[in-house]
Design a protein around this motif. Structure first.
Motif, short mmCIF file in Angstrom:
data_model
loop_
_atom_site.label_atom_id
_atom_site.label_comp_id
_atom_site.label_asym_id
_atom_site.label_seq_id
_atom_site.Cartn_x
_atom_site.Cartn_y
_atom_site.Cartn_z
N ALA A 46 38.05 43.20 43.71
CA ALA A 46 38.68 41.99 44.23
C ALA A 46 38.07 41.56 45.57
O ALA A 46 38.20 40.41 45.97
CB ALA A 46 40.18 42.21 44.39
N SER A 47 37.41 42.49 46.25
CA SER A 47 36.77 42.17 47.53
C SER A 47 35.46 41.43 47.36
O SER A 47 34.92 40.89 48.33
CB SER A 47 36.52 43.45 48.34
OG SER A 47 37.73 44.12 48.61
N ALA A 48 34.91 41.42 46.15
CA ALA A 48 33.62 40.79 45.92
C ALA A 48 33.77 39.29 45.77
O ALA A 48 34.84 38.76 45.44
CB ALA A 48 32.97 41.37 44.66
N GLN A 49 32.67 38.56 45.99
CA GLN A 49 32.67 37.12 45.80
C GLN A 49 32.89 36.79 44.33
O GLN A 49 32.35 37.45 43.43
CB GLN A 49 31.32 36.55 46.26
CG GLN A 49 31.10 36.61 47.76
CD GLN A 49 31.89 35.55 48.51
OE1 GLN A 49 32.06 34.45 48.02
NE2 GLN A 49 32.36 35.90 49.69
N GLN A 50 33.67 35.74 44.07
CA GLN A 50 33.98 35.38 42.69
C GLN A 50 32.72 35.01 41.92
O GLN A 50 32.58 35.34 40.74
CB GLN A 50 34.97 34.20 42.65
CG GLN A 50 35.44 33.84 41.25
CD GLN A 50 36.13 35.01 40.54
OE1 GLN A 50 37.00 35.65 41.11
NE2 GLN A 50 35.74 35.28 39.29
N GLN A 51 31.77 34.34 42.59
CA GLN A 51 30.54 33.96 41.89
C GLN A 51 29.71 35.18 41.50
O GLN A 51 28.95 35.13 40.54
CB GLN A 51 29.72 32.99 42.74
CG GLN A 51 30.40 31.64 42.90
CD GLN A 51 29.45 30.60 43.45
OE1 GLN A 51 28.52 30.18 42.77
NE2 GLN A 51 29.69 30.18 44.67
N VAL A 52 29.87 36.28 42.24
CA VAL A 52 29.23 37.53 41.84
C VAL A 52 29.93 38.09 40.61
O VAL A 52 29.30 38.51 39.63
CB VAL A 52 29.24 38.54 42.99
CG1 VAL A 52 28.78 39.90 42.51
CG2 VAL A 52 28.37 38.06 44.14
N LEU A 53 31.25 38.10 40.65
CA LEU A 53 32.01 38.64 39.52
C LEU A 53 31.75 37.86 38.24
O LEU A 53 31.77 38.44 37.14
CB LEU A 53 33.51 38.62 39.85
CG LEU A 53 33.94 39.48 41.04
CD1 LEU A 53 35.43 39.32 41.30
CD2 LEU A 53 33.60 40.94 40.81
N ASN A 54 31.48 36.56 38.37
CA ASN A 54 31.23 35.74 37.19
C ASN A 54 29.99 36.17 36.41
O ASN A 54 29.90 35.94 35.20
CB ASN A 54 31.09 34.27 37.58
CG ASN A 54 32.40 33.67 38.05
OD1 ASN A 54 33.48 34.19 37.77
ND2 ASN A 54 32.32 32.55 38.77
N VAL A 55 29.03 36.76 37.09
CA VAL A 55 27.76 37.13 36.42
C VAL A 55 27.51 38.63 36.48
O VAL A 55 26.44 39.10 36.09
CB VAL A 55 26.57 36.37 37.07
CG1 VAL A 55 26.73 34.88 36.87
CG2 VAL A 55 26.44 36.70 38.55
N LEU A 56 28.49 39.40 36.94
CA LEU A 56 28.32 40.85 37.08
C LEU A 56 28.20 41.52 35.72
O LEU A 56 28.94 41.21 34.78
CB LEU A 56 29.53 41.42 37.83
CG LEU A 56 29.43 42.88 38.27
CD1 LEU A 56 28.38 43.02 39.36
CD2 LEU A 56 30.79 43.37 38.75
N LYS A 57 27.24 42.43 35.61
CA LYS A 57 27.07 43.22 34.40
C LYS A 57 27.55 44.64 34.70
O LYS A 57 26.98 45.34 35.54
CB LYS A 57 25.60 43.22 33.98
CG LYS A 57 25.07 41.83 33.67
CD LYS A 57 23.59 41.85 33.34
CE LYS A 57 23.07 40.45 33.05
NZ LYS A 57 21.61 40.44 32.76
N LYS A 58 28.59 45.05 34.00
CA LYS A 58 29.26 46.32 34.29
C LYS A 58 28.31 47.50 34.21
O LYS A 58 28.42 48.47 34.97
CB LYS A 58 30.44 46.49 33.34
CG LYS A 58 31.27 47.73 33.60
CD LYS A 58 32.43 47.78 32.62
CE LYS A 58 33.18 49.09 32.73
NZ LYS A 58 34.29 49.18 31.73
N ASP A 59 27.33 47.44 33.30
CA ASP A 59 26.42 48.56 33.13
C ASP A 59 25.27 48.54 34.14
O ASP A 59 24.37 49.38 34.08
CB ASP A 59 25.86 48.61 31.71
CG ASP A 59 25.04 47.36 31.36
OD1 ASP A 59 25.09 46.37 32.13
OD2 ASP A 59 24.34 47.39 30.33
N GLN A 60 25.29 47.58 35.08
CA GLN A 60 24.26 47.51 36.10
C GLN A 60 24.87 47.55 37.50
O GLN A 60 24.39 46.90 38.43
CB GLN A 60 23.39 46.26 35.92
CG GLN A 60 22.56 46.29 34.65
CD GLN A 60 21.49 45.23 34.62
OE1 GLN A 60 20.72 45.09 35.57
NE2 GLN A 60 21.45 44.46 33.55
N VAL A 61 25.96 48.30 37.63
CA VAL A 61 26.60 48.49 38.93
C VAL A 61 26.40 49.95 39.34
O VAL A 61 26.55 50.86 38.54
CB VAL A 61 28.10 48.15 38.86
CG1 VAL A 61 28.77 48.42 40.21
CG2 VAL A 61 28.29 46.69 38.47
#
Length: 619
Positions: free
Chosen positions: A529-544
């Protein structure tokens, strides 16, 4: 080839060389640089009025209490006018008789092969509060390199008082360039007074890591604070209040009057794995008692029984709005592909909070943001993320890799049940007794890509032909794959998205007073929840990924590790603020197996209704 851009009000560096003879009398020339030093230049790249100065503290070991009779300096520009030498009690807002205590106008005809020597009509005794000594001049047209970078600087180690600069147009406020890697102003002051003859002042000489039973060489800068060249010194080493026997050292290269030279000594490991603060005391110079009380220098020695390779962190702070920053992106990829797991990249791509790659809390550790593409390796000096300190950042990385780790570290990271947070764990093993380290945790994302306007990367290289920018950057030049003023659909890697910093303060626990070989575990939950929403929109769970940084007392990064965040694990680390499931807890235990009625602060073992046992961290 296009030059690398080093921006501090667009300051840049070029080089020439000079040689002069040294004067001697009841007066003496002194400066943070010597008359025989080679020098280059800095400047703002355009016609302007320059004001440059050094500061002399009132208690300076050589100059303190002396009387200033004159100055000498160099004029690099070919098109110059209105040269003024001056002395002021504070940094002057204007070079006038009311803003200075001594001032001398210099006719252009007095410039001799680029050099100027000026005598003041009346001497000025340096007060206890110190004073500024400098010179000013106009560059009337910036048609050649020496006009663009006209301020003479010696490319040596920076000194807090040795390079102050401002201009009337491009850099209107005085700026202290100490720590920026531009060296020292080429300027000497003619002093009058009583001077020491045999005086040597050693400078602090850093940190050394030595394996038990071995020794290493140490190079120490020594300032000659007397009128006689230094041909030998006698010194002792003090550790824990005990002073060793004196040792005599003849210098292969004597250190001239008021110059700086180096001496080499040998440092031996301690008898046990520990950290020691050692003090070098220069007792004699040329066989005579050392005449200065500034006769001591310190170093830190770590003795380790086990040498562990250190993974290296590169904190890159560029931004999508920075047109030169494509070279920073390329530099990071060069490090990733060359050094693999030894590279821990933390990209702070942002200009303001609207940038989707702006770290959520607005600050990572103690990095100050700047507009140009730049980075730090293990919290070291700011450098260009493509060129590094020379021509290739990989050279700086290899230098950092050669330094052993001060602690071993392993890490684990798991998504919570609904992927709203990551439970992180860092296991820190001490390599010497009394280990005190801070732990910083940060989530990093790879593969961030979007056609959204906010993700477009600015690009200035499209204005150049491929032949002007080099093969690595040719894709951004005219005709290249990304040869436009903005780049769409670029894939961003190593982007910091969440850290253990909240409101500028690190929340992860430190490890304290560990014995050699002892391991401590630090756990912390990082909410997405601390991350930018635009980051969360394109975040790939297997690349964190999780990066665990181990911070030494001096602020440097002692070691680091990067691991991929794994899937949710019922038997792994859990956190009481995570999402609840239909399972019920049936019994609570402390980590040492004692049953309790309720969960305790810290790590708990919880038996669930399906018979499984969870580790639960209560904050």
């Amino acid at each position: 080839m296009m030059k690398k851009l080093l921006l501090i009000a667009a300051l840049m560096l070029s080089a020439i060389t000079t040689m002069h003879a040294q004067d001697s009398s009841n007066q003496a020339w002194w400066g943070y640089t010597t008359q025989d030093d080679s020098f280059g230049g800095v400047g703002v790249g355009s016609a302007d009025t320059y004001h440059c100065a050094i500061f002399i503290p009132g208690n300076h070991g050589v100059a303190g209490g002396k009387t200033i009779r004159g100055v000498r300096f160099a004029i690099r520009a070919q098109h110059y006018d209105n040269i003024i030498a001056w002395v002021a009690q504070t940094r002057p807002s204007a070079i006038t008789s009311t803003k200075t205590v001594r001032m001398a106008n210099v006719d252009n005809s007095a410039v001799n092969n680029g050099y100027v020597e000026v005598s003041f009509n009346e001497g000025y005794e340096i007060p206890s509060t110190g004073c500024y000594v400098g010179f000013s001049f106009d560059v009337t047209t910036a048609s050649v390199t020496n006009d663009k970078y006209p301020v003479p600087v010696v490319a040596t180690t920076d000194e807090p008082n040795a390079l102050w600069l401002r201009t009337e147009q491009a850099q209107k406020a005085w700026i202290n360039l100490n720590g920026q890697g531009y060296g020292r102003l080429y300027l000497q002051v003619l002093l009058e007074g009583e001077f020491n003859q045999n005086a040597a002042s050693p400078q602090n000489f850093g940190t050394y890591i030595i394996k038990g039973g071995e020794q290493t060489a140490a190079s120490i800068n020594v300032v000659n604070m007397g009128t006689e060249p230094i041909t030998s010194i006698d010194y002792a080493m003090e550790v824990d209040g005990e002073q060793s026997a004196e040792q005599h050292l003849n210098l292969t290269n004597p250190i001239g009057s008021f110059a700086t030279g180096t001496v080499n000594i040998t440092l031996a490991a301690s008898e046990s794995a520990r950290k020691e603060d050692r003090t070098l005391i220069v007792t004699k110079v040329n066989g005579e008692p050392n005449e200065t009380d500034q006769n001591q220098a310190s170093c830190t020695v770590y003795t380790l029984n086990e040498i562990v390779d250190r993974n290296v962190v590169v904190e890159e702070y560029t931004g999508t709005g920075c047109g030169w920053c494509p070279r920073g992106l390329v530099g990071m990829e060069k490090l990733r592909t060359t050094f693999g797991d030894r590279f821990v990249g933390i990209g702070l791509h942002r200009y303001n909070q609207s940038d989707p790659m702006y770290l959520a809390n607005g600050k990572y550790a103690n990095i100050s943001f700047s507009g140009a593409p730049s980075c730090r390796i293990n919290r070291g000096a700011e450098i260009d993320p493509y060129y590094g300190s020379t021509n290739d950042i990989r050279n700086d990385f290899r230098t950092a890799m050669a330094v052993p780790a001060l602690a071993a570290v392993e890490a684990n990271a798991y998504w919570n049940s609904d992927s709203t947070a990551v439970d992180a764990e860092a296991n820190v093993t001490a390599l010497f007794d009394g280990t005190d380290m801070k732990v910083e945790l940060v989530l990093i994302a790879d593969g961030l890509k979007s056609s959204n306007t906010a993700w477009r990367q600015s690009n200035y290289y499209y204005q150049y032909d491929a032949s002007q920018v080099g093969s690595d950057l040719s894709m951004f030049a005219a005709g290249g794959k990304f040869g436009n003023s903005t780049i769409s659909n670029w894939t961003f890697n190593d982007v910091a998205i969440v850290s253990s910093y909240v409101n500028g303060t690190n929340q992860a626990d430190a490890v304290t007073n560990l014995a050699n070989g002892e391991t401590a575990t630090v756990r912390y939950t990082l909410p997405l929840a601390s991350a930018q929403q635009q980051v969360l929109n394109v975040l790939k769970k297997d690349q964190v990924f999780l990066a665990a940084l181990i911070i030494a007392p001096d602020g440097s990064i002692a070691n680091a590790v990067k691991v991929q965040v794994k899937g949710y694990d019922l038997t792994g680390i859990a956190n009481v603020n995570g999402a609840q499931t239909s399972l019920k807890d049936t019994a609570n235990y402390t980590i040492d197996g004692r049953r309790t009625n309720t969960q305790q602060r810290g790590l708990n073992l919880i038996r669930m209704s399906d018979g499984t046992v969870r580790k639960v961290l209560v904050k």
